[in-house]
Write a protein that holds these residues in place. Structure first.
Motif, PDB file in Angstrom:
ATOM      1  N   ALA A 142       0.699  -1.181   0.020  1.00 59.14           N
ATOM      2  CA  ALA A 142      -0.015   0.047   0.020  1.00 59.14           C
ATOM      3  C   ALA A 142       1.018   1.179  -0.059  1.00 59.14           C
ATOM      4  CB  ALA A 142      -1.043   0.137   1.421  1.00 59.14           C
ATOM      5  N   LEU A 143       2.212   0.791   0.467  1.00 57.22           N
ATOM      6  CA  LEU A 143       3.095   2.150   0.332  1.00 57.22           C
ATOM      7  C   LEU A 143       3.394   2.653  -0.918  1.00 57.22           C
ATOM      8  CD1 LEU A 143       4.903   1.714   3.628  1.00 57.22           C
ATOM      9  CD2 LEU A 143       2.666   2.788   3.435  1.00 57.22           C
ATOM     10  N   ALA A 144       3.298   1.909  -1.937  1.00 55.57           N
ATOM     11  CA  ALA A 144       3.677   2.097  -3.305  1.00 55.57           C
ATOM     12  C   ALA A 144       2.631   3.260  -3.640  1.00 55.57           C
ATOM     13  CB  ALA A 144       3.384   1.095  -4.151  1.00 55.57           C
ATOM     14  N   PRO A 187      -0.665  -5.358   2.771  1.00 58.26           N
ATOM     15  CA  PRO A 187      -0.913  -4.670   4.218  1.00 58.26           C
ATOM     16  C   PRO A 187       0.397  -4.391   4.857  1.00 58.26           C
ATOM     17  CG  PRO A 187      -1.787  -6.649   4.264  1.00 58.26           C
ATOM     18  CD  PRO A 187      -1.324  -6.566   3.000  1.00 58.26           C
ATOM     19  N   ALA A 188       0.186  -4.415   6.077  1.00 55.16           N
ATOM     20  CA  ALA A 188       1.336  -4.636   7.108  1.00 55.16           C
ATOM     21  C   ALA A 188       1.444  -5.986   7.449  1.00 55.16           C
ATOM     22  CB  ALA A 188       1.070  -3.859   8.366  1.00 55.16           C
ATOM     23  N   PRO A 230      -4.715  -9.279 -14.305  1.00 56.22           N
ATOM     24  CA  PRO A 230      -5.301  -8.173 -13.785  1.00 56.22           C
ATOM     25  C   PRO A 230      -4.164  -7.361 -13.220  1.00 56.22           C
ATOM     26  CG  PRO A 230      -6.282  -9.900 -12.670  1.00 56.22           C
ATOM     27  CD  PRO A 230      -5.381 -10.409 -13.538  1.00 56.22           C
ATOM     28  N   ARG A 231      -4.316  -6.228 -13.634  1.00 58.47           N
ATOM     29  CA  ARG A 231      -3.043  -5.097 -13.346  1.00 58.47           C
ATOM     30  C   ARG A 231      -2.409  -4.911 -11.965  1.00 58.47           C
ATOM     31  NH1 ARG A 231      -3.256   0.340 -11.930  1.00 58.47           N
ATOM     32  NH2 ARG A 231      -2.014   0.753 -13.745  1.00 58.47           N
ATOM     33  N   GLU A 232      -3.428  -5.425 -11.117  1.00 60.00           N
ATOM     34  CA  GLU A 232      -2.958  -5.748  -9.352  1.00 60.00           C
ATOM     35  C   GLU A 232      -3.649  -6.169  -8.558  1.00 60.00           C
ATOM     36  OE1 GLU A 232      -3.846  -0.755  -8.251  1.00 60.00           O
ATOM     37  OE2 GLU A 232      -1.681  -1.953  -7.988  1.00 60.00           O
ATOM     38  N   TYR A 233      -3.322  -6.712  -7.398  1.00 62.80           N
ATOM     39  CA  TYR A 233      -4.213  -7.270  -6.254  1.00 62.80           C
ATOM     40  C   TYR A 233      -3.933  -6.302  -5.103  1.00 62.80           C
ATOM     41  CZ  TYR A 233      -4.881 -11.342  -9.311  1.00 62.80           C
ATOM     42  OH  TYR A 233      -5.290 -12.372 -10.448  1.00 62.80           O
ATOM     43  N   TRP A 234      -4.904  -6.125  -4.306  1.00 64.22           N
ATOM     44  CA  TRP A 234      -4.903  -5.557  -3.062  1.00 64.22           C
ATOM     45  C   TRP A 234      -5.172  -6.365  -2.056  1.00 64.22           C
ATOM     46  CZ3 TRP A 234      -8.291  -0.507  -4.311  1.00 64.22           C
ATOM     47  CH2 TRP A 234      -7.711   0.354  -5.236  1.00 64.22           C
ATOM     48  N   VAL A 235      -4.540  -6.611  -1.104  1.00 59.51           N
ATOM     49  CA  VAL A 235      -4.468  -7.570  -0.010  1.00 59.51           C
ATOM     50  C   VAL A 235      -4.841  -6.843   1.441  1.00 59.51           C
ATOM     51  CG1 VAL A 235      -3.560  -9.677   1.117  1.00 59.51           C
ATOM     52  CG2 VAL A 235      -2.936  -9.182  -1.234  1.00 59.51           C
ATOM     53  N   GLY A 236      -5.809  -7.388   2.197  1.00 60.40           N
ATOM     54  CA  GLY A 236      -5.933  -6.624   3.188  1.00 60.40           C
ATOM     55  C   GLY A 236      -6.999  -5.380   3.308  1.00 60.40           C
ATOM     56  N   GLY A 237      -7.832  -5.458   4.462  1.00 62.60           N
ATOM     57  CA  GLY A 237      -8.770  -4.120   4.439  1.00 62.60           C
ATOM     58  C   GLY A 237      -7.984  -2.885   4.584  1.00 62.60           C
ATOM     59  N   ALA A 239      -4.776  -2.247   3.377  1.00 62.25           N
ATOM     60  CA  ALA A 239      -4.270  -1.672   2.099  1.00 62.25           C
ATOM     61  C   ALA A 239      -5.277  -0.939   1.341  1.00 62.25           C
ATOM     62  CB  ALA A 239      -3.537  -2.924   1.509  1.00 62.25           C
ATOM     63  N   VAL A 240      -6.648  -1.665   1.155  1.00 61.18           N
ATOM     64  CA  VAL A 240      -7.614  -1.095   0.375  1.00 61.18           C
ATOM     65  C   VAL A 240      -7.948   0.500   0.892  1.00 61.18           C
ATOM     66  CG1 VAL A 240      -9.979  -1.367   0.017  1.00 61.18           C
ATOM     67  CG2 VAL A 240      -8.535  -3.217  -0.256  1.00 61.18           C
ATOM     68  N   GLN A 241      -8.070   0.540   2.495  1.00 64.14           N
ATOM     69  CA  GLN A 241      -8.400   1.882   2.912  1.00 64.14           C
ATOM     70  C   GLN A 241      -7.171   2.870   2.733  1.00 64.14           C
ATOM     71  OE1 GLN A 241      -9.447   1.894   7.158  1.00 64.14           O
ATOM     72  NE2 GLN A 241     -11.263   0.074   6.575  1.00 64.14           N
ATOM     73  N   THR A 242      -6.046   2.437   2.906  1.00 65.53           N
ATOM     74  CA  THR A 242      -4.957   3.237   2.699  1.00 65.53           C
ATOM     75  C   THR A 242      -4.890   3.592   1.252  1.00 65.53           C
ATOM     76  OG1 THR A 242      -3.511   2.113   4.286  1.00 65.53           O
ATOM     77  CG2 THR A 242      -2.427   3.454   2.509  1.00 65.53           C
ATOM     78  N   ILE A 243      -4.919   2.996   0.055  1.00 61.64           N
ATOM     79  CA  ILE A 243      -4.662   3.196  -1.307  1.00 61.64           C
ATOM     80  C   ILE A 243      -6.076   4.166  -1.675  1.00 61.64           C
ATOM     81  CG2 ILE A 243      -5.129   2.281  -3.494  1.00 61.64           C
ATOM     82  CD1 ILE A 243      -3.378  -0.140  -2.577  1.00 61.64           C
TER      83      ILE A 243
END
Length: 341
Positions: A142-144, A187-188, A230-237, A239-243
């Motif tokens: 998510a820090l990307a 995520p973390a 898919p261009r990317e996968y988001w893992v963990g709530g 990470a989703v909230q951060t992005i």
């Protein structure tokens, strides 16, 4: 179970997410090449792969050296067969304010965490493109998308990886290539990096909660290797909230992180005296400690990600993610307005 045994290369395989990912691929019977610097960690990862049912190949390598990475790829093809999947996961970092990080430290983090991905990708492409098949997985964060205090070198490298990934993806699509690339934004995670990362913080570093176990990340990486289109996968709530929160209200997050970003990345205990870090050499040198996949936050690590389950249903994920991110941004904005009042 995969239809056939595949050849998988994982950088940063000696510990943390890379170590857990090696086990996940091995459980399917895959042949797994383990690339990392630390001898103890590599030996432990190889034993993990054997125990899980896979075939390991240990290759000590510093991913900041392109010639060494390319030679490692050649060895993999000679000893295990054509590479089907390449996972870039190796990284390093420095926990400190920008003013306390030296130029040589910024350079080293960039060479490992960003250029190491570039070098691994180029080594993979040189072998995959002539065959017109293969999958490259960039392990991101998510820090990307969202820089945070005290991790400027790492965040900058992850931002660079995202730009590199997007450029490469568009080129592969333009060419109609059978090789695909995807990025997994984590995520973390409870990994040993917080034990071995170089730090100038007054207290022991920790991942910003919520914290997930490395197996959650590993399952997402294996799934991305199976379905890399898919261009990317988001893992963990988290990470989703951060992005999404950063897309909707980046200024709000700036102020939130200015207030809480220092405390949320530290726990109330000091680092042990004489502690090694892994910036210039591995913390798990020959005859020393094998750190494994897990860090010291097992009691707080989540073993399941509901959001990861939802990501298998991309349409639902998009709607849910937008709702979650909007709700998070709105709640944050209201909180700050109350504090101002």
């Amino acid at each position: 179970m995969a239809e056939r045994s595949r050849v998988v290369v994982i950088t940063g395989a000696s510990g943390g997410v890379g170590r857990a990912t090696a086990r996940e691929f091995a459980a399917r019977g895959d042949r797994v090449a383990l690339l990392a610097r630390g001898e103890e960690g590599l030996a432990g990862a190889a034993e993990d792969v054997r125990q899980a049912g896979g075939t390991p190949l240990e290759i000590p390598v510093d991913v900041a050296d392109f010639q060494a990475v390319d030679a490692a790829a050649e060895r993999v093809e000679n000893e295990l067969g054509p590479i089907d999947v390449w996972v870039n996961d190796a990284f390093t970092g420095v926990f400190a304010p920008v003013s306390e990080i030296g130029p040589e430290e910024f350079r080293r983090v960039t060479e490992v965490t960003y250029l190491g991905y570039v070098y691994g990708t180029k080594a993979a492409l040189a072998r995959m493109l002539p065959r017109d098949r293969g999958a490259i997985v960039q392990v991101g964060s998510a820090l990307a998308y969202r820089g945070i205090p005290l991790q400027s070198a790492y965040c900058a490298a992850k931002h660079a990886i995202l730009g590199f990934h997007e450029s490469l993806r568009t080129e592969l699509l333009h060419d109609g290539a059978g090789v695909a690339t995807t990025m997994v934004q984590l995520p973390a995670v409870n990994t040993p990096q917080f034990e071995w990362v170089r730090s100038r913080l007054p207290r022991h570093a920790q991942p910003v909660p919520p914290i997930y176990q490395p197996e959650v990340a590993a399952r997402a990486i294996v799934r991305a290797a199976d379905r890399p289109r898919p261009r990317e996968y988001w893992v963990g709530g988290g990470a989703v909230q951060t992005i999404l929160g950063n897309r909707l209200a980046p200024g709000v997050l700036d102020r939130m992180l200015a207030r809480s970003g220092y405390a949320s990345q530290q726990v109330d205990k000091p680092y042990p005296r004489g502690r090694m870090d892994n910036l210039w050499e591995p913390a798990d040198k020959s005859g020393e400690h094998d750190f494994g996949a897990h860090g010291s936050f097992d009691e707080r690590g989540r073993a399941v990600s509901v959001q990861q389950w939802a990501s298998r249903r991309s349409g639902r994920l998009t709607a849910a993610a937008i709702t979650t991110g909007a709700a998070a941004a709105t709640a944050t904005w209201r909180l700050l307005r109350r504090r101002r009042g």
